[in-house]
Design an enzyme around this catalytic site. Structure first.
Site, PDB file in Angstrom:
ATOM      1  CD  GLU A 127      -2.642  -0.962   2.695  1.00 48.29           C
ATOM      2  OE1 GLU A 127      -2.463   0.035   3.432  1.00 48.29           O
ATOM      3  OE2 GLU A 127      -3.373  -1.911   2.995  1.00 48.29           O
ATOM      4  CB  CYS A 133      -0.739   1.317   7.975  1.00 44.69           C
ATOM      5  SG  CYS A 133       0.673   0.749   7.038  1.00 44.69           S
TER       6      CYS A 133
END
Length: 397
Positions: A148, A389
């Protein structure tokens, strides 16, 4: 009598001829068989060579700095100026294929394609916040692992948060990126590509980079260091070192090594608790280094670089956000040239932790400021998308 003898001689002669013919046939058969065997051996060797060629991993050309690229091209008989041309294509124009390098001969482009791999990340999913235009990217790596990255838009420009590993082995209990553990480190090119792809997607310059995504950056130390040097290289994007922040859980030897590099980047320690016992309950990796040793290493970083330390503190309701926690943190950091960034913890479905309410956050901040510590509350961005996250990657897999 003579006639019988002649007949016997003729029979013997015929038998000899037949034997010669048989021997000839046998030899011819052996020749054919030997030829066929030789062809089989040659075909086998050729197949093995092809298989071995397939198994040889191509050199990652985008992870080479300019000096390494110049030496590599010299090794294959090319002139030094070609290295600058190719480096510009890779790191300024950020091409996705060798054939896009139009001022390079077709022959050299073919040779590059045969011997070197050109790392390019593929966006699998992009989430865009309706609240503040924060963009979260899920990228597929060449081996189909995913990572990511996040783009956050501020008045001063675009900040990109990148990952440094596929997964993480630090085990922080409030973090989604550690679920599933560590898969592998990212190469310098894979870290650079996150910045490059987002910049190209936006059509805008990236001004700041924070290495706070998936992974522990100092657990991938050599690749991280090379990434920073290449990102700030005058022949590449030339982003200022002062515009780069690296976060760490507190790997003491690596903090000291990084300090000795005397880079002008900001180092941010993921602190999250003011005492060792409570920190250990949140961050299993804290068992390796006592909090006093971690803070001492951070003091060393400031002494070597002159760069103010940043301390990240995720506020978890009822766990590390009390008045006593604020006072303990104040005593720990009082008198240091540092900044504390208070972060209401991101909700993670697999975690029982709840973020502190606004009143508790404000009270914690006020308590710290009484110790003359610079404190900010991180602005929550991308709240309406998979903000935590590692959450987007986990949902995809």
């Amino acid at each position: 009598m003579q006639e019988m003898q002649m007949n016997t001689e003729n029979v013997d002669r015929i038998k000899k001829i037949e034997n010669i013919e048989k021997i000839g046939k046998i030899k011819n058969t052996e020749k054919i068989e030997n030829t066929e065997m030789a062809e089989k051996i040659e075909n086998t060797e050729m197949t093995e060579k092809i298989e071995n060629t397939d198994q040889i991993e191509k050199i990652d050309i985008k992870s080479m700095n300019l000096t390494e690229l110049t030496n590599e091209l010299s090794r294959i008989g090319e002139k030094a100026y070609r290295a600058r041309q190719i480096y510009e294509w890779l790191h300024i124009k950020q091409v996705s294929d060798f054939d896009e390098m139009t001022n390079i001969s077709k022959d050299l482009r073919n040779r590059l394609g045969g011997a070197y791999k050109l790392t390019v990340l593929r966006p699998v999913k992009v989430q865009v916040s309706k609240l503040d235009d924060t963009r979260k990217y899920l990228f597929a790596l060449p081996d189909q692992n995913t990572i990511e990255s996040v783009r956050m838009k501020y008045k001063h420009g675009n900040t990109v948060c990148i990952s440094s590993q596929v997964g993480c082995r630090m085990g922080c209990r409030f973090c989604a990126s550690t679920i599933g553990g560590l898969v592998r480190n990212l190469s310098p090119s894979e870290m650079l590509e996150q910045v490059y792809r987002i910049g190209r997607d936006l059509g805008e310059r990236i001004s700041n980079v924070v290495v706070m995504g998936i992974g522990e950056p100092l657990d991938n130390y050599d690749n991280l260091l090379k990434f920073i040097r290449m990102l700030t290289d005058e022949h590449g994007l030339n982003i200022s070192q002062r515009n780069i922040t690296v976060s760490t859980c507190g790997i003491v030897p690596r903090i000291r090594e990084l300090a000795d590099e005397k880079l002008q980047i900001t180092l941010a320690l993921s602190l999250h608790a003011p005492v060792q016992g409570k920190r250990l309950s949140l961050m299993p990796a804290a068992a390796a280094y006592d909090l006093d040793d971690v803070i001492e290493a951070c003091d060393y970083y400031f002494a070597q670089t002159g760069r103010r330390m940043s301390y990240e503190y995720s506020l978890i309701s009822g766990l590390n956000d009390t008045k006593e926690d604020a006072q303990a943190l104040g005593r720990l950091l009082s008198g240091k040239n540092c900044h504390v960034n208070l972060i209401p913890v991101n909700p993670v479905r697999e975690s029982p932790f709840v973020q502190s309410d606004e009143g508790a956050v404000a009270l914690f901040k006020n308590k710290l400021e009484k110790y003359k510590i610079n404190v900010t509350i991180r602005r929550e961005m991308g709240r309406d998308i998979d903000g935590a996250c590692g959450q987007l990657r986990k949902n995809y897999s």
